[in-house]
Design a protein around this motif. Structure first.
Motif, mmCIF file in Angstrom:
data_model
loop_
_atom_site.group_PDB
_atom_site.id
_atom_site.type_symbol
_atom_site.label_atom_id
_atom_site.label_comp_id
_atom_site.label_asym_id
_atom_site.label_seq_id
_atom_site.Cartn_x
_atom_site.Cartn_y
_atom_site.Cartn_z
ATOM 1 N N LEU A 41 21.470 30.584 43.560
ATOM 2 C CA LEU A 41 21.168 29.717 42.393
ATOM 3 C C LEU A 41 19.955 28.658 43.067
ATOM 4 O O LEU A 41 19.103 28.465 42.217
ATOM 5 C CB LEU A 41 22.191 28.796 41.611
ATOM 6 C CG LEU A 41 21.712 27.730 40.686
ATOM 7 C CD1 LEU A 41 20.999 28.522 39.483
ATOM 8 C CD2 LEU A 41 23.121 27.210 40.155
ATOM 9 N N ALA A 42 20.511 28.203 43.904
ATOM 10 C CA ALA A 42 19.502 26.921 44.499
ATOM 11 C C ALA A 42 18.079 27.875 45.013
ATOM 12 O O ALA A 42 17.284 26.961 44.614
ATOM 13 C CB ALA A 42 20.191 26.511 46.065
ATOM 14 N N ASP A 43 18.164 28.883 45.672
ATOM 15 C CA ASP A 43 16.882 29.691 45.900
ATOM 16 C C ASP A 43 16.073 29.707 44.483
ATOM 17 O O ASP A 43 14.932 29.663 44.465
ATOM 18 C CB ASP A 43 17.047 31.031 46.467
ATOM 19 C CG ASP A 43 17.736 30.808 47.619
ATOM 20 O OD1 ASP A 43 17.599 29.833 48.332
ATOM 21 O OD2 ASP A 43 18.307 31.756 48.324
ATOM 22 N N LEU A 44 16.747 30.154 43.418
ATOM 23 C CA LEU A 44 15.994 30.403 42.092
ATOM 24 C C LEU A 44 15.508 28.898 41.886
ATOM 25 O O LEU A 44 14.215 28.874 41.143
ATOM 26 C CB LEU A 44 16.943 30.749 41.023
ATOM 27 C CG LEU A 44 17.472 32.424 41.258
ATOM 28 C CD1 LEU A 44 18.568 32.960 40.525
ATOM 29 C CD2 LEU A 44 16.046 33.456 41.075
ATOM 30 N N VAL A 45 16.315 27.965 41.825
ATOM 31 C CA VAL A 45 15.989 26.640 41.275
ATOM 32 C C VAL A 45 14.646 26.015 42.139
ATOM 33 O O VAL A 45 13.507 25.687 41.448
ATOM 34 C CB VAL A 45 16.954 25.684 41.254
ATOM 35 C CG1 VAL A 45 16.518 24.314 40.904
ATOM 36 C CG2 VAL A 45 18.111 25.968 40.335
ATOM 37 N N ARG A 46 14.770 26.487 43.352
ATOM 38 C CA ARG A 46 13.674 25.709 44.403
ATOM 39 C C ARG A 46 12.508 26.667 44.109
ATOM 40 O O ARG A 46 11.502 26.160 44.547
ATOM 41 C CB ARG A 46 14.401 25.604 45.683
ATOM 42 C CG ARG A 46 15.314 24.252 45.594
ATOM 43 C CD ARG A 46 16.063 24.394 46.936
ATOM 44 N NE ARG A 46 15.030 24.391 48.202
ATOM 45 C CZ ARG A 46 14.548 23.510 48.701
ATOM 46 N NH1 ARG A 46 14.691 22.177 47.787
ATOM 47 N NH2 ARG A 46 13.756 23.406 49.501
#
Ligand SMILES: [Zn+2]
Ligand SMILES: [Zn+2]
Length: 333
Positions: A41-46
């Protein structure tokens, strides 16, 4: 159907502040299908907004769990995945220990069993989590799994319609048989009317089913999500079976019909209320309302029949079918 924004608004705790960063994180999360790790999720958001820190994303994920927007699923071996609840009914998981993919399903039989145990132990369950670990068919066959072809929401709607259609079909069999067997001409008319109504509903449900499949023909061949093993169609099938017993009176036939409709109404209402906002939920609740109407109609007819029989019966004598020892002498509530 709620929009993602309305869905979040409904879950936002009162007094919860809105923030631009949080909105970005929530909307990226809601766009995903299936189960994500916190890192994914963090990768997608960033990728969408690199100014949002991982710490903020993890904090927001926790906020989403507390608010009921996200669910945390234990994939075993210290792996946790997150799925959102938007248009995503609560479900159980089969989890493959090799590829860490999951298969989601629902079963009224499992839920009924959990309820039974809880009642016996006077336990008030808040949440049931069922995770079955093992090896998926793809890993067992040594070929990689393909991602699910169709969103779960659509598969859920398909299965809900299938359950409703099967119930409607067995209801139709029940009423057609009751109409054939009824002696009282008015009782016969009631059963015929209900048979016609079931036919009409059945046609509507089937049209809705065809429409759904037309939107995405791959839907037809997706594996089942709902396992409602004869849950409700079984009720009418058993009722229709009872009608074939020798000497079933109109009164008994009405009582059997009331019992079937009541149980069917309860079944669809109960599960419909549990589902998250979705097309499948709507199918269940609409169907529950129809079953309640049928039940009410039968209860009215039952009362009328009793009144007519009382008028016909000479003083001091009970109506003929009352004197016989029927299997269930209880009046409907
Ligand atoms: Zn696997
Ligand atoms: Zn899941």
């Amino acid at each position: 159907m709620l929009s993602p924004a309305e869905f979040v608004e409904r879950h936002r705790p009162s007094g919860g502040r809105r923030s631009g960063k949080r909105d970005v994180i929530v909307s990226v999360f809601l766009e995903q299908q299936g189960h994500l790790s916190a890192e994914q999720l963090a990768d997608l958001v960033r990728a969408r907004d690199p100014r949002i820190s991982r710490a903020t994303i993890y904090r927001t994920l926790q906020w989403m769990i507390d608010a009921g927007i996200a669910r945390r699923v234990d994939f075993g071996g210290g792996n946790f995945r997150f799925e959102h609840a938007y248009r995503h009914p609560r479900h159980f998981h089969l989890i493959c220990k090799q590829c860490r993919q999951s298969i989601e399903f629902l079963s009224s039989d499992i839920e009924a069993l959990i309820e039974e145990v809880a009642v016996v132990r006077r336990f008030r369950p808040d949440e049931s989590v069922i995770q079955i670990y093992g090896t998926c068919e793809h890993c067992a066959a040594g070929r990689p799994a393909e991602p699910p072809a169709v969103p779960l929401d659509a598969v859920f709607a398909r299965d809900a319609l299938r359950v409703a259609i099967a119930t409607e079909r067995s209801g139709l069999t029940f009423y057609a048989r009751a109409a054939r067997l009824a002696r009282d001409s008015r009782g016969r008319d009631v059963f015929r009317r209900l048979a016609d109504e079931e036919k009409e509903h059945l046609a509507k449900l089937e049209a809705r089913y065809r429409e759904l499949i037309a939107q995405d023909p791959r839907l037809e061949s997706q594996p089942a999500f709902l396992f409602f093993k004869g849950a409700s169609e079984g009720l009418f099938a058993a009722g229709a079976e009872e009608l074939t017993r020798k000497g079933v009176t109109d009164r008994e036939a009405l009582l059997i019909g009331i019992r079937c409709e009541r149980a069917s109404h309860r079944f669809f209402q109960r599960y419909g209320e549990r589902f998250e906002e979705s097309e499948g939920k709507r199918v269940f609740l609409e169907f529950a309302a129809e079953e309640r109407e049928h039940r009410d109609l039968l209860v009215r007819e039952y009362r009328d029949l009793m009144a007519r029989q009382r008028q016909r019966a000479p003083r001091g004598r009970r109506p003929a079918d009352r004197a016989r020892s029927g299997p269930r002498g209880k009046r409907p509530a």
